[in-house]
Design a protein around this motif. Structure first.
Motif, short mmCIF file in Angstrom:
data_model
loop_
_atom_site.label_atom_id
_atom_site.label_comp_id
_atom_site.label_asym_id
_atom_site.label_seq_id
_atom_site.Cartn_x
_atom_site.Cartn_y
_atom_site.Cartn_z
N ILE A 145 -4.89 9.74 -4.71
CA ILE A 145 -4.19 8.73 -5.07
C ILE A 145 -3.59 9.55 -6.14
CG2 ILE A 145 -4.62 6.54 -6.81
CD1 ILE A 145 -6.89 5.46 -5.60
N ARG A 149 1.80 9.56 -3.07
CA ARG A 149 3.05 8.79 -3.34
C ARG A 149 3.06 7.85 -2.36
NH1 ARG A 149 2.08 10.41 -7.32
NH2 ARG A 149 3.41 11.72 -8.80
N ARG A 153 -1.67 5.68 -0.36
CA ARG A 153 -2.12 5.54 -1.62
C ARG A 153 -3.10 4.25 -1.65
NH1 ARG A 153 1.36 6.33 -7.38
NH2 ARG A 153 0.46 8.34 -8.45
N ILE A 157 -6.37 3.23 -3.73
CA ILE A 157 -6.13 1.95 -4.26
C ILE A 157 -7.53 0.96 -4.08
CG2 ILE A 157 -5.21 0.70 -5.09
CD1 ILE A 157 -2.75 2.24 -5.31
N LEU A 183 -4.99 4.92 -11.76
CA LEU A 183 -4.61 3.70 -11.21
C LEU A 183 -2.84 3.01 -11.89
CD1 LEU A 183 -7.89 2.20 -10.92
CD2 LEU A 183 -6.09 2.06 -8.90
N CYS A 186 -0.15 3.79 -10.36
CA CYS A 186 0.47 3.31 -9.68
C CYS A 186 1.49 2.26 -10.36
CB CYS A 186 -0.59 3.30 -8.37
SG CYS A 186 -1.61 4.47 -8.06
N GLU A 189 4.87 4.33 -11.41
CA GLU A 189 5.18 4.79 -10.19
C GLU A 189 6.22 3.75 -9.11
OE1 GLU A 189 3.10 9.50 -11.37
OE2 GLU A 189 2.95 8.07 -9.97
N GLU A 190 5.26 3.58 -8.53
CA GLU A 190 5.75 2.21 -7.59
C GLU A 190 6.57 1.43 -7.35
OE1 GLU A 190 4.04 3.56 -4.41
OE2 GLU A 190 2.78 5.71 -5.01
N ILE A 195 1.58 -2.73 -3.36
CA ILE A 195 0.88 -1.12 -3.96
C ILE A 195 0.41 -1.71 -5.66
CG2 ILE A 195 0.34 1.20 -3.83
CD1 ILE A 195 2.47 1.61 -2.10
N LYS A 196 1.56 -1.82 -6.41
CA LYS A 196 1.52 -2.32 -7.43
C LYS A 196 -0.03 -3.69 -7.79
CE LYS A 196 5.69 -1.66 -10.15
NZ LYS A 196 7.10 -2.38 -10.98
N ALA A 199 -3.19 -2.35 -7.25
CA ALA A 199 -3.53 -1.62 -8.39
C ALA A 199 -4.46 -2.22 -9.76
CB ALA A 199 -2.49 -0.42 -9.10
#
Length: 332
Positions: A145, A149, A153, A157, A183, A186, A189-190, A195-196, A199
């Motif tokens: 992870i 990117r 990921r 996660i 985590l 993530c 950054e994401e 994806i958020k 996480a």
């Protein structure tokens, strides 16, 4: 029904023969076909298993050809996802620890499919998750992870979330392996909401067990980030996302007694989250004189007096409990 027709025609044993052929392109397409058959139902996956596919697929995990590896990992994932029994058969083919090398592969799809395979095993039972922990799988997933990117990921996660969800000890294994900081990254950054959300969900699974678990998450400064995402008007309005984020926040808050991490949230939390924060203060302040003093000097008590609560509501009860910790003139 199309996959079933292929199975009924007797193709599966022949496909298993094809993956043993030296021709690499043939191996790839046969593994891909076995993956496509297995994905639909436990019964179709069982047909592939009964033809002896798992052992041959597992032997090809170390193969240097990236495209073949992608298909092999995908096929094993599609078998393992359906049930505990099928996942155990995949594990018994001794895919650990060799599958962990795939998480360091230069090919993004090999990484992603390797992590997906681990995820499909971790989700079923605490015992399977423990086996992943024992083989060094959690540490390897955390490294993975941290080193990639985007959607690559995602399965990693989810793996951490599933492992942590099973038990206090497994959640602590994720914490000890330093799973919380990547985590958090993530979340920051994401750009993709799903994806958020994943996480956020995983952090909720880690923090929801005990006061100690919640403190580990809170100390990593996760709560303000979760709150920002929750109140951000640009966050997708997809209800599931909102629910998973606010649920993660609430799950952690309901166990968190580490007041320095809760204090900053008092000044920006919306009412739906505020009651959980005030609730935690009402649990801790009556028994902690140092925390009571701090709560006055940091402006926390002042903030509590500004909150408009419905008479007789749970929030009002929490506020009364907090106010009762102080002399009346201080509250005034």
């Amino acid at each position: 029904e199309l996959s079933q027709a292929v199975v009924d025609a007797g193709a599966v044993p022949l496909l298993v023969l094809c993956i043993q052929e030296p021709e690499i392109a043939l191996k790839r397409i046969a593994a891909s076909t076995l993956s496509d058959i297995s994905k639909h139902s436990p019964e179709l996956a069982q047909a592939v298993v009964d033809a002896g596919a798992i052992a041959y697929l597992a032997q090809m995990i170390p193969n240097p050809d990236a495209k073949l590896k992608r298909q092999v990992l995908s096929a094993l994932s599609q078998i393992a996802k359906h049930s505990v029994d099928l996942a155990e058969l995949v594990v018994e083919a001794e895919i650990f620890p060799v599958v962990l090398t795939c998480l360091k592969d230069s090919d993004e799809y090999v990484k992603k499919n390797g992590a997906t395979l681990i995820r499909e095993i971790a989700k079923h039972t605490p015992e399977l998750s423990q086996l992943i922990v024992n083989s060094g799988g959690v540490a390897a997933v955390i490294d993975c992870i941290g080193s990639c990117r985007g959607t690559v990921r995602l399965p990693g996660i989810m793996t951490l979330g599933y492992v942590a969800a099973h038990s206090e000890n497994l959640s602590m294994a994720v914490i000890v392996s330093k799973g919380i900081p990547p985590l958090c990254l993530c979340l920051i950054e994401e750009h993709e909401d799903h994806i958020k959300a994943a996480a956020a969900w995983a952090l909720g699974q880690i923090g929801r067990h005990t006061v100690e678990h919640a403190r580990h998450v809170a100390v990593a400064n996760v709560l303000p980030t979760l709150l920002d995402i929750f109140v951000d008007t640009n966050s997708s309005e997809d209800l599931k996302m909102k629910a998973s984020r606010s649920k993660a926040l609430k799950d952690i808050l309901q166990k968190c007694t580490y007041l320095p991490a809760l204090e900053p949230l008092l000044h920006e939390a919306p009412p739906s989250i505020m009651k959980h924060i005030i609730g935690q203060f009402s649990k801790v302040l009556p028994h902690d004189s140092k925390a009571r003093r701090l709560f006055v000097t940091t402006g926390g008590l002042k903030k509590v007096q500004e909150i408009k609560a419905e008479p007789g509501s749970l929030l009002q009860e929490y506020i009364n409990t907090i106010n009762n910790c102080y002399p009346e003139e201080v509250v005034r």
